[in-house]
Design an enzyme around this catalytic site. Sequence first.
Site, PDB file in Angstrom:
ATOM      1  N   SER A   1      -6.948  -4.042 -11.046  1.00 55.40           N
ATOM      2  CA  SER A   1      -5.554  -4.023 -11.498  1.00 55.40           C
ATOM      3  C   SER A   1      -5.509  -4.411 -12.964  1.00 55.40           C
ATOM      4  O   SER A   1      -6.471  -4.984 -13.490  1.00 55.40           O
ATOM      5  CB  SER A   1      -4.761  -5.044 -10.683  1.00 55.40           C
ATOM      6  OG  SER A   1      -3.556  -5.415 -11.337  1.00 55.40           O
TER       7      SER A   1
ATOM      8  N   TYR B   1      -2.208 -12.929  -6.871  1.00 52.84           N
ATOM      9  CA  TYR B   1      -2.682 -11.550  -7.008  1.00 52.84           C
ATOM     10  C   TYR B   1      -3.614 -11.424  -8.209  1.00 52.84           C
ATOM     11  O   TYR B   1      -4.688 -10.836  -8.122  1.00 52.84           O
ATOM     12  CB  TYR B   1      -1.464 -10.644  -7.186  1.00 52.84           C
ATOM     13  CG  TYR B   1      -1.727  -9.174  -7.307  1.00 52.84           C
ATOM     14  CD1 TYR B   1      -1.757  -8.551  -8.558  1.00 52.84           C
ATOM     15  CD2 TYR B   1      -1.916  -8.387  -6.184  1.00 52.84           C
ATOM     16  CE1 TYR B   1      -1.976  -7.189  -8.670  1.00 52.84           C
ATOM     17  CE2 TYR B   1      -2.127  -7.021  -6.286  1.00 52.84           C
ATOM     18  CZ  TYR B   1      -2.151  -6.429  -7.528  1.00 52.84           C
ATOM     19  OH  TYR B   1      -2.370  -5.065  -7.650  1.00 52.84           O
TER      20      TYR B   1
HETATM   21  P1  NAP Z   1       0.576  -0.167  -0.862  1.00 54.39           P
HETATM   22  O1  NAP Z   1       1.455   1.017  -0.924  1.00 54.39           O
HETATM   23  O2  NAP Z   1       1.140  -1.503  -0.514  1.00 54.39           O
HETATM   24  O3  NAP Z   1      -0.672   0.168   0.105  1.00 54.39           O
HETATM   25  C1  NAP Z   1      -1.587  -0.841   0.445  1.00 54.39           C
HETATM   26  C2  NAP Z   1      -2.343  -0.366   1.659  1.00 54.39           C
HETATM   27  O4  NAP Z   1      -3.234  -1.396   2.094  1.00 54.39           O
HETATM   28  C3  NAP Z   1      -1.417  -0.052   2.840  1.00 54.39           C
HETATM   29  O5  NAP Z   1      -1.871   1.103   3.500  1.00 54.39           O
HETATM   30  C4  NAP Z   1      -1.593  -1.273   3.738  1.00 54.39           C
HETATM   31  O6  NAP Z   1      -1.375  -1.002   5.093  1.00 54.39           O
HETATM   32  C5  NAP Z   1      -3.057  -1.569   3.501  1.00 54.39           C
HETATM   33  N1  NAP Z   1      -3.435  -2.924   3.912  1.00 54.39           N
HETATM   34  C6  NAP Z   1      -2.815  -4.075   3.584  1.00 54.39           C
HETATM   35  N2  NAP Z   1      -3.461  -5.111   4.159  1.00 54.39           N
HETATM   36  C7  NAP Z   1      -4.501  -4.603   4.872  1.00 54.39           C
HETATM   37  C8  NAP Z   1      -5.529  -5.156   5.673  1.00 54.39           C
HETATM   38  N3  NAP Z   1      -5.641  -6.481   5.870  1.00 54.39           N
HETATM   39  N4  NAP Z   1      -6.430  -4.313   6.245  1.00 54.39           N
HETATM   40  C9  NAP Z   1      -6.336  -2.968   6.068  1.00 54.39           C
HETATM   41  N5  NAP Z   1      -5.382  -2.374   5.320  1.00 54.39           N
HETATM   42  C10 NAP Z   1      -4.482  -3.197   4.722  1.00 54.39           C
HETATM   43  O7  NAP Z   1      -0.152  -0.382  -2.271  1.00 54.39           O
HETATM   44  P2  NAP Z   1      -0.532   0.650  -3.429  1.00 54.39           P
HETATM   45  O8  NAP Z   1       0.466   0.557  -4.515  1.00 54.39           O
HETATM   46  O9  NAP Z   1      -0.889   1.988  -2.850  1.00 54.39           O
HETATM   47  O10 NAP Z   1      -1.862  -0.074  -3.972  1.00 54.39           O
HETATM   48  C11 NAP Z   1      -3.119   0.171  -3.383  1.00 54.39           C
HETATM   49  C12 NAP Z   1      -4.124  -0.720  -4.089  1.00 54.39           C
HETATM   50  O11 NAP Z   1      -4.009  -0.541  -5.507  1.00 54.39           O
HETATM   51  C13 NAP Z   1      -3.883  -2.212  -3.842  1.00 54.39           C
HETATM   52  O12 NAP Z   1      -5.137  -2.883  -3.815  1.00 54.39           O
HETATM   53  C14 NAP Z   1      -3.102  -2.647  -5.090  1.00 54.39           C
HETATM   54  O13 NAP Z   1      -3.295  -4.028  -5.361  1.00 54.39           O
HETATM   55  C15 NAP Z   1      -3.746  -1.801  -6.137  1.00 54.39           C
HETATM   56  N6  NAP Z   1      -2.935  -1.541  -7.343  1.00 54.39           N
HETATM   57  C16 NAP Z   1      -1.688  -1.013  -7.235  1.00 54.39           C
HETATM   58  C17 NAP Z   1      -0.987  -0.725  -8.422  1.00 54.39           C
HETATM   59  C18 NAP Z   1       0.400  -0.130  -8.426  1.00 54.39           C
HETATM   60  O14 NAP Z   1       1.030  -0.152  -9.510  1.00 54.39           O
HETATM   61  N7  NAP Z   1       0.900   0.375  -7.322  1.00 54.39           N
HETATM   62  C19 NAP Z   1      -1.581  -0.974  -9.658  1.00 54.39           C
HETATM   63  C20 NAP Z   1      -2.855  -1.561  -9.696  1.00 54.39           C
HETATM   64  C21 NAP Z   1      -3.527  -1.823  -8.522  1.00 54.39           C
HETATM   65  P3  NAP Z   1       0.118  -1.183   5.718  1.00 54.39           P
HETATM   66  O15 NAP Z   1       1.034  -0.299   4.907  1.00 54.39           O
HETATM   67  O16 NAP Z   1      -0.027  -0.744   7.129  1.00 54.39           O
HETATM   68  O17 NAP Z   1       0.444  -2.661   5.562  1.00 54.39           O
HETATM   69  C1  GCO Z   2       3.526  -6.479 -10.556  1.00 52.23           C
HETATM   70  C2  GCO Z   2       2.936  -5.169 -10.099  1.00 52.23           C
HETATM   71  C3  GCO Z   2       1.502  -5.069 -10.598  1.00 52.23           C
HETATM   72  C4  GCO Z   2       0.887  -3.775 -10.120  1.00 52.23           C
HETATM   73  C5  GCO Z   2      -0.508  -3.600 -10.615  1.00 52.23           C
HETATM   74  C6  GCO Z   2      -0.588  -3.533 -12.103  1.00 52.23           C
HETATM   75  O1  GCO Z   2       4.329  -7.059  -9.800  1.00 52.23           O
HETATM   76  O2  GCO Z   2       3.178  -6.883 -11.676  1.00 52.23           O
HETATM   77  O3  GCO Z   2       2.992  -5.042  -8.691  1.00 52.23           O
HETATM   78  O4  GCO Z   2       0.750  -6.151 -10.167  1.00 52.23           O
HETATM   79  O5  GCO Z   2       0.844  -3.730  -8.746  1.00 52.23           O
HETATM   80  O6  GCO Z   2      -1.398  -4.522 -10.086  1.00 52.23           O
HETATM   81  O7  GCO Z   2      -1.887  -3.102 -12.462  1.00 52.23           O
END
Ligand code: NAP
Ligand code: GCO
Length: 262
Positions: free
Chosen positions: A146, A159
């Site tokens: 992230s 986080y």
């Molecule tokens: P999301 O929509 O919340 O999806 C997260 C997924 O992880 C969901 O399918 C969730 O399942 C699953 N999950 C949660 N806890 C779990 C567990 N204990 N075992 C197995 N599966 C589990 O998040 P996203 O935005 O797609 O993000 C995906 C990844 O990218 C995360 O690691 C997040 O930190 C990272 N990320 C996101 C962003 C952003 O801006 N969106 C940026 C940087 C990094 P359920 O839905 O069934 O709970």
């Molecule tokens: C927040 C956001 C971020 C993104 C991502 C950024 O609340 O700042 O959720 O943490 O998820 O991790 O890279």
Amino acid sequence: MSLSLFDLTGKRALITGATHGLGMSMATGLANAGAQIIINDISGDKLDSAIEEYARNGIKATGYVFDVTDEFMVSETVEIIEKEIGPIDILVNNAGIIKRIPVVDMEVSDWEQVIRIDLTGPFIMSKQVGKYMIERKAGKIINICSMMSEVGRETVSAYAAAKGGLKMFTKNLATEWAKFNIQVNGIGPGYFATTQTAPIRVDGHPFNDFIISRTPAERWGEPGDLQGATIFLSSKASDFVSGHILYVDGGILATLGKAANE
Ligand code: NAP
Ligand code: GCO
């Protein structure tokens, strides 16, 4: 020769948390590059509907329900996959949660849950899948880090601690497993439009305006923006790349930002 470097035909990829969001997009990209995809979620219902959605998009996905923090479930499932589906060549540790709570108000249980899922989960997954990769002396592991692996912001301390730790776990595992020809890298998404960021992305929300002004590309990332980096770090093209965190962030980490109305 050049495009074949990115061809994943004959490879199997396990992507955690891939029933929607970034996980589904990365799994779709890997499938479109030729990989057989194996997806996971903690919810069986979401897994079933996701497999139907993949099928509607012409992708055959196999799904397994498990909690990435439950080492027994992970170990049992990985053994089943290796026996019934075949060797796992690529592991994408995508599953993760966030809790936006100021430190003074955060319960220890909230802190521990974020650390457990976002940092210990990838450790457990890498350990259990890596055992088989070590035997084969080949493998690709991608940890989804992230921007918070590099910078902080208010209310996301657990986080940021988890994702900062995940960056260093990536570098350490890359060091430990290089001798087994296992490349371990990270992808660091910037701010992407998914359910996880929905609460801070609504039109008119100050954070929404802030991110658009703070990102040189002047937009939120779309899940499809991650597919190229995922394919690259899963393919032969990255056989000499390890311990690297590839940020896909619209340039946000490269800049101090600009003054208002500049
Ligand atoms: P999301 O929509 O919340 O999806 C997260 C997924 O992880 C969901 O399918 C969730 O399942 C699953 N999950 C949660 N806890 C779990 C567990 N204990 N075992 C197995 N599966 C589990 O998040 P996203 O935005 O797609 O993000 C995906 C990844 O990218 C995360 O690691 C997040 O930190 C990272 N990320 C996101 C962003 C952003 O801006 N969106 C940026 C940087 C990094 P359920 O839905 O069934 O709970
Ligand atoms: C927040 C956001 C971020 C993104 C991502 C950024 O609340 O700042 O959720 O943490 O998820 O991790 O890279």
